[in-house]
Design a protein around this motif. Structure first.
Motif, PDB file in Angstrom:
ATOM      1  N   UNK B 125       0.809  -1.218   0.000  1.00 32.55           N
ATOM      2  CA  UNK B 125       0.000   0.000   0.000  1.00 32.55           C
ATOM      3  C   UNK B 125       0.845   1.272   0.000  1.00 32.55           C
ATOM      4  N   UNK B 126       2.033   1.170   0.526  1.00 32.56           N
ATOM      5  CA  UNK B 126       2.854   2.372   0.689  1.00 32.56           C
ATOM      6  C   UNK B 126       3.472   2.841  -0.640  1.00 32.56           C
ATOM      7  N   UNK B 157     -17.065  -0.073  -1.633  1.00 26.39           N
ATOM      8  CA  UNK B 157     -15.639  -0.377  -1.784  1.00 26.39           C
ATOM      9  C   UNK B 157     -15.412  -1.884  -1.763  1.00 26.39           C
ATOM     10  N   UNK B 159     -12.053  -3.193  -1.992  1.00 18.63           N
ATOM     11  CA  UNK B 159     -10.717  -3.558  -1.538  1.00 18.63           C
ATOM     12  C   UNK B 159     -10.460  -2.910  -0.188  1.00 18.63           C
ATOM     13  N   UNK B 160      -9.420  -3.365   0.479  1.00 16.02           N
ATOM     14  CA  UNK B 160      -9.152  -2.914   1.844  1.00 16.02           C
ATOM     15  C   UNK B 160      -8.643  -1.494   1.947  1.00 16.02           C
ATOM     16  N   UNK B 161      -8.175  -0.968   0.809  1.00 18.22           N
ATOM     17  CA  UNK B 161      -7.628   0.382   0.819  1.00 18.22           C
ATOM     18  C   UNK B 161      -7.745   0.962  -0.584  1.00 18.22           C
ATOM     19  N   UNK B 162      -7.950   2.246  -0.647  1.00 14.40           N
ATOM     20  CA  UNK B 162      -7.984   2.916  -1.943  1.00 14.40           C
ATOM     21  C   UNK B 162      -7.815   4.397  -1.717  1.00 14.40           C
ATOM     22  N   UNK B 163      -7.415   5.109  -2.768  1.00 15.27           N
ATOM     23  CA  UNK B 163      -7.260   6.544  -2.544  1.00 15.27           C
ATOM     24  C   UNK B 163      -7.494   7.344  -3.807  1.00 15.27           C
TER      25      UNK B 163
ATOM     26  N   UNK C 222      -0.213   8.470   5.401  1.00 16.78           N
ATOM     27  CA  UNK C 222      -0.044   7.198   4.699  1.00 16.78           C
ATOM     28  C   UNK C 222       1.350   6.617   4.873  1.00 16.78           C
ATOM     29  N   UNK C 226       1.094   2.879   6.391  1.00 18.10           N
ATOM     30  CA  UNK C 226       1.336   1.712   5.534  1.00 18.10           C
ATOM     31  C   UNK C 226       2.681   1.034   5.789  1.00 18.10           C
ATOM     32  N   UNK C 227       3.505   1.670   6.598  1.00 13.92           N
ATOM     33  CA  UNK C 227       4.789   1.043   6.913  1.00 13.92           C
ATOM     34  C   UNK C 227       4.763   0.344   8.264  1.00 13.92           C
ATOM     35  N   UNK C 267      -6.465  11.507  -0.513  1.00  9.93           N
ATOM     36  CA  UNK C 267      -7.702  11.225   0.223  1.00  9.93           C
ATOM     37  C   UNK C 267      -7.763   9.717   0.352  1.00  9.93           C
ATOM     38  N   UNK C 268      -7.252   9.225   1.460  1.00 11.13           N
ATOM     39  CA  UNK C 268      -7.040   7.782   1.608  1.00 11.13           C
ATOM     40  C   UNK C 268      -8.207   7.121   2.305  1.00 11.13           C
ATOM     41  N   UNK C 269      -8.697   6.062   1.677  1.00  6.77           N
ATOM     42  CA  UNK C 269      -9.873   5.346   2.173  1.00  6.77           C
ATOM     43  C   UNK C 269      -9.417   4.034   2.814  1.00  6.77           C
ATOM     44  N   UNK C 270      -9.411   3.988   4.115  1.00  8.01           N
ATOM     45  CA  UNK C 270      -9.008   2.780   4.834  1.00  8.01           C
ATOM     46  C   UNK C 270     -10.242   1.935   5.142  1.00  8.01           C
ATOM     47  N   UNK C 271     -10.150   0.659   4.812  1.00  4.05           N
ATOM     48  CA  UNK C 271     -11.292  -0.216   5.064  1.00  4.05           C
ATOM     49  C   UNK C 271     -10.894  -1.437   5.898  1.00  4.05           C
ATOM     50  N   UNK C 272      -9.753  -2.002   5.548  1.00  3.49           N
ATOM     51  CA  UNK C 272      -9.279  -3.192   6.267  1.00  3.49           C
ATOM     52  C   UNK C 272      -7.786  -3.058   6.513  1.00  3.49           C
ATOM     53  N   UNK C 273      -7.288  -3.698   7.567  1.00  4.55           N
ATOM     54  CA  UNK C 273      -5.834  -3.692   7.744  1.00  4.55           C
ATOM     55  C   UNK C 273      -5.172  -4.471   6.608  1.00  4.55           C
TER      56      UNK C 273
END
Lengths: 240, 197, 452
Positions: B125-126, B157, B159-163, C222, C226-227, C267-273
């Motif tokens: 993700x990074x 949504x 997926x677990x992450x998106x931007x 982020x 994310x790290x 604009x980061x959309x966090x949903x799951x780890x």
């Protein structure tokens, strides 16, 4: 139309000529104007200082003295807004018959021309309560079509040139008791307003509220004594 | 337990239910996405943009412009980078990445943002944040006019992450002087493939 | 009257050049906001919609909180509930302790500022690195942020240069923003790569999905999240919105209102780890349910922390963020602070001319200036303004209601105005002339002219 004229306390004491100009303007339009002398204050200074409860009696006084008029006019947007909001909150129908002078001329009378000459460069100070409270113009924050009732009226005055401003509607810093209890900020704000008008070559600063103009005029007297303040009624009435 | 205490306090405090406004009037405004609007916004936000007929043209340009020995990663199908992302277990190892090339799903004309979901980021993700430079590859047909259209297109949504990513990272925290390249990418180039719809 | 704001403002204005710069710089941000808002023809419709979504959400907040937490947990996020700041700090510390965290990178979170998280963690031996550039600067200086979006806006480049010289070893006298930012980038990259955990704020949490959105321009949230193997996101319970589609409304308003950008960069959309990562959300009340129950002030909870009201406020621009006694300064801070401690922040509702620009600029239409006026009444009722001011106002009120006394007082006032002018002892005449007093008042002139 039987009009009641409301002259706020500080206008009564310090700026009688603005009251007289308002009176003449309304009479020229063919109205019968009366000015009950009993109530003198709208109660706003108390409310803004956190004593709204004590200020309520002024609303009672006002409603009693002016209930019989078709419409009530005040040459002061700030006082009028306070009265209007107070009466509205009580559900008093008089609230809907109150008008700031420019609003009355523009909306009710729908004045199209004025018999007035004022051959000067004039800066219009858009007082906050008139602008954002009474909707006398478009506040610069709002993304709607531009308009200004006071400016439209001023444009009917022969020879008058409105100067542009960098910040057309920033607060002057008067703010009632703010002018005293936060005098440093108040003065800094006022100086910035004055500078904007002076920088654009205004010979006069006008507006719908003598409270703002008293503050700006007080600063002008020390920094730019050649620039004067005039209530808009005096200019619209064709006073020299 | 605090959960119950908070919920109870909120329940006691909240007013009678007020209606939820209908978004339809905003969602159905007659707006058509236009490539010229999108690229104008990219200019405004400090992103670069280029047109290409196909991926091969992008690949050739990237190969020609890449500094010697610079590590770069790609998650764009059919465009291989010098770094094998799948072989990297720990994202910290991406610290020296020169550039990342990512496939955007669609662009938003009003703000220059490009949607990237987790599948576009590959295993890490990074990736779009840690790379020094960012290259986004997007079909010129995949544009929406505004964010209402964007969310309508995204739906729920998956997926677990998106931007939404809009240009290079930036800051103005020192005297409001705009500096491009804060913590994320120092540059962001959007490649627009093919002809617009 | 507690005089903290006027006194602090006086000191701020003692440096007129800096004060003018502060005013001008923030006005420029306001002007950018205007230009950006003007590009959206449906701007006012957006504001109205945003306000009504927030009102709706607050009216059903308990259900949305339950929905959000259930969905978030289903997504693999661990949800915690904190009734107050202390519990919030305890929860965050507990998570960090379990993972043996020594170094935490933290992106901007006004909530953790509100809870005084940093000193709490530092007391437990955890190093906290604020990763937003502005926040890092004020953290080095051991100062609170003076603005919620631009935390170091009170500092000049040269001062930042001094701070970085001392803490980052940049050359003495370096005052180039580009070079200073580069130094911070290098310094913070090390921290991002070395952190054991990351903490972020939350801009919006979506009940429907159990996800949340974090907006930054720098990418610092982020880089941390994310790290690090552990991501903790802290949010006030008022950050909820019902559905993902509502983000369309709020994200269109947020950046345009805040900095005059069409969008934040990220604009980061966090949903799951991510696989192998732990993700936590801490839901914090800390007085919000109390504010929710106060009908007059409830709408303050609609705030999306864009700080447009700061930038437009003529008082904030000329007094600086540190002149306010609460860590959230400006107009919105002045209606939030009394809910936390009415006595300690008694001066804040008075640090305004009630010009209403804050209300007009607010993207979620909070009636800020009306709430300021209401708080003034409560502060006075609680005795927060001391004795002298109420007494003076009561006396004035007494006189104004009695026509004969009023006329007498008016005549005296006009007679003695020139003297007051000459003495210049009061706050008015120190800087301003009084108007030339007329011989007769309006009503006296009317009486002379036989009028009623």
């Amino acid at each position: 139309m039987r009009l009641g004229l409301f002259i706020p306390c500080y206008v009564d004491q310090f700026y009688p000529q603005a009251g007289l100009a308002t009176l003449r303007l309304l009479e020229k339009l063919g109205h019968q104007v009366a000015c009950p002398s009993a109530p003198a204050c709208c109660g706003q200074p108390l409310a803004n200082s956190g004593h709204a409860a004590e200020g309520e009696v002024f609303l009672d006084d006002f409603a009693r003295a002016y209930a019989g008029f078709d419409r009530v006019i005040a040459p002061s947007a700030s006082c009028l807004l306070h009265l209007k909001e107070g009466l509205e909150a009580r559900g008093h129908e008089l609230a809907h018959r109150l008008h700031e002078l420019c609003e009355f001329l523009h909306d009710v009378e729908q004045v199209q021309s004025l018999d007035a000459v004022f051959p000067h460069r004039v800066g219009l100070h858009a007082g906050c309560h008139g602008l954002r409270g009474l909707g006398l113009g478009r506040p610069s924050e709002c993304m709607v079509a531009d308009f200004s009732k006071p400016a439209r009226l001023l444009q009917m005055v022969q020879g008058l040139e409105l100067v542009p401003l960098d910040r057309p509607d920033e607060c002057c810093g008067f703010g009632g008791s703010f002018a005293v209890f936060e005098s440093d900020v108040s003065v800094a704000m006022g100086r910035d307003r004055v500078d904007d008008h002076v920088r654009h070559g205004a010979e006069f600063i006008t507006g719908t509220d003598l409270s703002c103009l008293m503050h700006l005029g007080g600063l002008l007297a020390r920094s730019n004594p050649h620039v004067k303040v005039r209530h808009i009624a005096e200019i619209l009435a064709g006073e020299p | 337990m605090s959960r119950d205490r908070i919920l109870q306090a909120v329940r006691a405090a909240q007013p009678e239910a007020l209606p939820l406004p209908d978004l339809a009037p905003l969602q159905t405004l007659p707006k058509t996405p236009a490539l010229a609007d999108f690229t104008a916004t990219l200019d405004f936000i400090g992103a670069r943009w280029r047109r290409a007929a196909d991926l091969a043209e992008v690949a050739a340009a990237l190969a020609a412009e890449r500094p010697d020995g610079a590590a770069w990663a790609s998650t764009v199908p059919g465009l291989a980078g010098s770094v094998d992302l799948a072989a990297i277990a720990d994202p910290h190892d991406l610290g020296d990445l020169h550039a990342a090339v990512l496939p955007g799903r669609f662009g938003v004309c009003e703000n220059g943002a490009v949607w990237l979901d987790e599948t576009a980021l590959g295993p890490h993700r990074v990736l779009p944040f840690i790379a020094q430079h960012l290259v986004l590859v997007l079909s010129a047909r995949e544009l929406v006019a505004d964010l209402h259209q964007a969310y309508a297109r995204l739906g729920a949504p998956d997926t677990g992450f998106g931007l939404f990513l809009a240009g290079p990272s930036k800051t103005a925290d020192i005297e409001q002087c705009l500096v491009v390249g804060a913590h994320g990418a120092r540059s962001c180039t959007v490649w627009l493939l093919g002809e617009p719809a | 009257m507690v005089t903290t704001h006027p006194t602090a403002a006086h000191d701020f204005l003692n440096d007129p050049k800096r004060a003018a710069w502060h005013d001008q710089t923030l006005w420029m941000v306001r002007a950018k906001r205007d230009r950006m808002a003007a590009t959206v023809p449906e701007w006012e419709q957006l504001r109205e919609t945003a306000a009504r979504i927030k009102d709706h959400t607050l009216s059903r907040l308990s259900e949305y909180l339950e929905q959000f937490s259930a969905r978030a947990e289903a997504n693999g996020i661990q949800v915690h509930w904190a009734a107050d700041a202390e519990e919030h700090n305890r929860i965050v510390h507990g998570i960090l302790q379990r993972h043996g965290v020594r170094r935490l990178v933290k992106s901007k979170s006004m909530l953790t500022e509100e809870c005084h998280l940093n000193p709490h963690l530092e007391a437990h031996g955890i190093e906290v690195v604020d990763s937003d550039l502005g926040e890092r600067i004020v953290q080095f200086k051991k100062e609170p942020p003076s603005h919620i979006v631009m935390p170091a806006i009170h500092l000049k480049r040269a001062e930042v240069g001094e701070v970085f010289h001392e803490h980052l070893g940049t050359p003495a006298g370096l005052d180039d923003a580009q070079a200073l930012t580069e130094a911070a980038r290098q310094h913070l990259r090390g921290h991002f790569l070395g952190a054991d955990a990351a903490l972020t704020g939350v801009n919006f949490a979506i009940a429907e999905t159990g996800g949340f959105v974090v907006c930054t321009n720098e990418g610092n949230a982020d880089m941390g999240a994310h790290l690090a193997p552990v991501h903790i996101a802290c949010m006030g319970i008022e950050k909820l919105i019902p559905k993902a589609e509502h983000l369309g409304v709020f994200l269109r308003l947020l950046a345009r209102s805040a900095t005059g950008q069409p969008s934040t960069v990220f604009s980061s959309h966090f949903l799951k780890p991510r696989p192998g990562q732990e993700m936590h959300v801490v839901l914090v009340d800390n007085g919000r349910s109390r504010q929710l129950g106060r009908a007059d002030y409830r709408r303050s909870l609609a705030c999306i922390r864009c700080a447009a009201c700061f930038n437009t406020c003529p008082v904030y621009r000329r007094s600086g963020g540190h002149s306010y006694s609460y860590f959230i300064a400006g107009p919105i801070g002045s209606i939030l602070a009394p809910n936390v401690d009415r006595q300690a922040h008694a001066d804040m509702p008075f640090a305004s001319t009630l010009c209403g620009s804050c209300t007009a600029v607010c993207p979620v239409k909070i009636d800020i200036h009306a709430q300021l006026l209401k708080w003034r009444q409560e502060v006075v009722q609680a005795g927060g303004t001391g004795r002298l001011k109420p007494l003076a106002l009561k006396l004035t009120g007494f006189v104004l209601r009695r026509p004969r006394l009023y006329r007498l007082a008016g005549r005296l006032m006009r007679r003695f105005a020139p003297l007051a002018q000459k003495l210049g002892l009061d706050p008015w005449t120190r800087h301003r002339d009084l108007p030339e007093p007329p011989a007769r008042s309006f009503h006296e002139l009317m009486q002379q002219q036989r009028r009623p």
